[in-house]
Design a protein around this motif. Sequence first.
Motif, PDB file in Angstrom:
ATOM      1  N   THR A 138      -8.873  -0.727 -54.718  1.00 14.13           N
ATOM      2  CA  THR A 138      -8.186  -1.635 -55.635  1.00 14.13           C
ATOM      3  C   THR A 138      -6.756  -1.904 -55.196  1.00 14.13           C
ATOM      4  O   THR A 138      -6.189  -2.945 -55.522  1.00 14.13           O
ATOM      5  N   VAL A 139      -6.189  -0.959 -54.444  1.00  9.37           N
ATOM      6  CA  VAL A 139      -4.845  -1.158 -53.897  1.00  9.37           C
ATOM      7  C   VAL A 139      -4.921  -1.819 -52.525  1.00  9.37           C
ATOM      8  O   VAL A 139      -4.151  -2.729 -52.214  1.00  9.37           O
ATOM      9  N   ALA A 140      -5.876  -1.378 -51.707  1.00  8.81           N
ATOM     10  CA  ALA A 140      -5.939  -1.848 -50.320  1.00  8.81           C
ATOM     11  C   ALA A 140      -6.187  -3.347 -50.214  1.00  8.81           C
ATOM     12  O   ALA A 140      -5.558  -4.043 -49.409  1.00  8.81           O
ATOM     13  N   GLY A 141      -7.118  -3.878 -51.006  1.00 15.79           N
ATOM     14  CA  GLY A 141      -7.452  -5.292 -50.890  1.00 15.79           C
ATOM     15  C   GLY A 141      -6.292  -6.210 -51.236  1.00 15.79           C
ATOM     16  O   GLY A 141      -5.977  -7.150 -50.497  1.00 15.79           O
ATOM     17  N   ILE A 142      -5.627  -5.935 -52.348  1.00 15.83           N
ATOM     18  CA  ILE A 142      -4.517  -6.792 -52.760  1.00 15.83           C
ATOM     19  C   ILE A 142      -3.305  -6.590 -51.854  1.00 15.83           C
ATOM     20  O   ILE A 142      -2.542  -7.517 -51.595  1.00 15.83           O
ATOM     21  N   THR A 143      -3.162  -5.375 -51.351  1.00  8.80           N
ATOM     22  CA  THR A 143      -2.102  -5.102 -50.378  1.00  8.80           C
ATOM     23  C   THR A 143      -2.322  -5.907 -49.108  1.00  8.80           C
ATOM     24  O   THR A 143      -1.388  -6.488 -48.549  1.00  8.80           O
ATOM     25  N   ASN A 191       3.125 -12.223 -47.139  1.00  9.25           N
ATOM     26  CA  ASN A 191       4.522 -11.839 -46.931  1.00  9.25           C
ATOM     27  C   ASN A 191       4.925 -12.003 -45.476  1.00  9.25           C
ATOM     28  O   ASN A 191       6.041 -12.421 -45.167  1.00  9.25           O
ATOM     29  N   ALA A 192       4.004 -11.669 -44.573  1.00 11.81           N
ATOM     30  CA  ALA A 192       4.292 -11.793 -43.145  1.00 11.81           C
ATOM     31  C   ALA A 192       4.505 -13.248 -42.743  1.00 11.81           C
ATOM     32  O   ALA A 192       5.232 -13.540 -41.779  1.00 11.81           O
ATOM     33  N   ASP A 193       3.902 -14.166 -43.493  1.00 10.97           N
ATOM     34  CA  ASP A 193       4.066 -15.596 -43.227  1.00 10.97           C
ATOM     35  C   ASP A 193       5.262 -16.192 -43.968  1.00 10.97           C
ATOM     36  O   ASP A 193       5.467 -17.397 -43.962  1.00 10.97           O
ATOM     37  N   GLY A 194       6.016 -15.337 -44.637  1.00 11.78           N
ATOM     38  CA  GLY A 194       7.219 -15.808 -45.315  1.00 11.78           C
ATOM     39  C   GLY A 194       7.208 -15.648 -46.816  1.00 11.78           C
ATOM     40  O   GLY A 194       8.257 -15.755 -47.457  1.00 11.78           O
ATOM     41  N   LYS A 202      -6.860  -3.962 -42.046  1.00  9.65           N
ATOM     42  CA  LYS A 202      -6.414  -3.061 -40.987  1.00  9.65           C
ATOM     43  C   LYS A 202      -4.915  -3.192 -40.727  1.00  9.65           C
ATOM     44  O   LYS A 202      -4.198  -2.194 -40.602  1.00  9.65           O
ATOM     45  N   GLN A 203      -4.432  -4.435 -40.667  1.00 14.64           N
ATOM     46  CA  GLN A 203      -3.035  -4.660 -40.288  1.00 14.64           C
ATOM     47  C   GLN A 203      -2.056  -4.377 -41.416  1.00 14.64           C
ATOM     48  O   GLN A 203      -0.985  -3.795 -41.175  1.00 14.64           O
TER      49      GLN A 203
END
Length: 408
Positions: free
Chosen positions: A59-64, A71-74, A318-319
């Motif tokens: 439940t944390v991993a998917g939304i993370t 976030n990485a895209d801005g 994974k990333q």
Amino acid sequence: MSVIAGIGIVALLAAGCARGGGGGSTETAAASPGITDDSITLGITTPLSGPTAGPGTCTVAGITAYFGAKNADGGVKFGDGKTRKVEIKALDDAYDPQKAAANYDQLKDSVFAMTAGLGTPTNRAWREAAIADKVPQVLIETGDPIFSDSSQSPWQLGFVPIYQNEGAAFGDLLASSSENHKVAILSQNDDYGKGYVEGFKSAIQGHDNIQIVKELTYEATDSSVDAQLTELAGTGADVFFNAMSITPLVISSLQKAQELKWLPSWFLPSNTSSPTAILQPGGAEAFPGVYTVSFAKAAASPAFAADPDVVKFLADLKQYANYPDTPAFPHCAWSYMIGATLEQVFAKMTAPTRDDFMSKLRTISGFQAPLMLEGTSVDTTKDGQPAVSSVIVQKYNGKGYANADAFG
């Protein structure tokens, strides 16, 4: 799972939240807690340890993963023209209602909304407090219908189908059979189990060829259900409706039934029907059919190995969530979809307030979130229903699931 289980009480990049109901707000309204011009913070209380840690960490991993990529895209662009990074604060409640309530108290003043957390008793434990505090408790992973009834509160909304919908879907499939069937039921002695059984019974009502021969319950705190399995096996039922939420108990039930040489067809809830984490260890291939319902593409299924949604989902996990393996539980996909749904809501928000958020959450209709099966969609406009109310019945084929058009 062990990689993610170490999350514990940490702040994670990513997140989102949803649904609700307060009134509209203006652009000049004071910002609610947890949101600034460049960030929004959302909270999760969920089991990251204990017997439900596998699905809980998902439940944390998917939304993370979803918001980590954004976030990485801005960041995520909101309807007020501002672009914000999404952050999540996740706390472990070990599927303990008291811990869940304490987690909410710790998070409520620093987050904009609560989202994605797993569990009926744990989400119920702080529901009244969230209503009193006017903190959104939305797109949570429980099928309890109380969270989708806006007449009781405008501050809640579930994400996954309500338990009655899942139970009714299997009942409808069984009712389509022209043969005689004897059904044994074992359900969790709480609103979770009662909801599944209620939906199932409503769907088979009036079908004289289907007979419920025995119905037993168990407590979520029980360490064994061997006695119940032995009693149910004595009925000779050819169908076993097993509304169970505890992963180890599902595995031991599959094994115990085989030990008793009782081999009925099974129905399992969507959250305890993982092929790799439950069915394979339990030896489910010994039974004539194991059925469940779903609305998400299973990343572990060979049928979706090259699916673009699945490929991106696994790469993001994974990333951005440090989750290197293919998820054994559907909750990773569900919370990834929650992230996508929240992004839809954020894009409509014109004021940085919880009122505006809840108002806009009610306007999502026909949204095909990443990983959704054909024939399902996100619709938050149906009062009394969660964000996802449609499901597809599937049958285990020894490796994964395939759509079940008929029983047998």
